[in-house]
Design a protein around this motif. Structure first.
Motif: not given
Ligand code: FES
Ligand code: FES
Length: 157
Positions: A52, A54, A58-59, A76, A111, A115
């Motif tokens: 995962t 970003r 959004e992930i 990210e 993450l 989120d």
């Protein structure tokens, strides 16, 4: 030979331009080309959540997105989000609650948890479990992970 494409993306605040094989996935690019090995590779087909990252806030599953698809995007990773301090409370809570053992799932869990808290700052335990259902942990049994996220949601982290 694989086609390669010029690709420019912002990774953890740094502009990166590379000629990338069209079929290279994003998590392999981050790990192999940029040495950002905090995002892990487990199942490689979108099930475990270890990869995962970003993208534009959004992930996403880094194993399901091609690196060239991130052209022009802001990416990210756990490294950048740790350095920025954005995950500090969750990291502390995971540590305090022993919410990790081998740590393989942890970057993806953090993450995903961040989120969730971004979209729902006060999730109940069922909502936490539902949101993490795409992130597999082989070690902890999830209880401590849910405890840690709940603690942060309750403002105790
Ligand atoms: S490695 Fe991407 S979801 Fe498992
Ligand atoms: S701590 Fe080992 S897989 Fe989650």
């Amino acid at each position: 030979m694989d086609e390669t494409l010029d690709t420019t993306l912002n990774v953890n605040g740094t502009q990166v331009t590379r000629r990338i094989p069209a079929r290279m996935n994003l998590v392999d690019f981050l790990r192999d080309e940029l040495d950002l090995t905090g995002s892990h590779v487990g199942c490689e087909h979108g099930v475990c959540g270890a990869c995962t990252v970003r993208v534009d806030g959004e992930i996403v599953r880094g194993c399901l997105m091609l690196a060239v698809q991130a052209n022009g995007c802001k990416v990210e990773t756990i490294e950048g989000l740790s350095d920025s301090g954005e995950l500090k409370k969750l990291q502390k809570a995971f540590h305090d609650k022993n919410a990790l053992q081998c740590g393989f799932c942890t970057p993806g869990m953090l993450l995903a948890a961040q989120d969730l808290l971004k979209h729902n700052p006060k999730p109940d335990r069922e909502q936490i479990r539902a949101h993490l259902s795409g992130n597999y942990c082989r070690c902890t049994g999830y209880q401590a992970i849910v405890d840690a996220i709940e603690e942060v949601a309750n403002g105790k982290g």
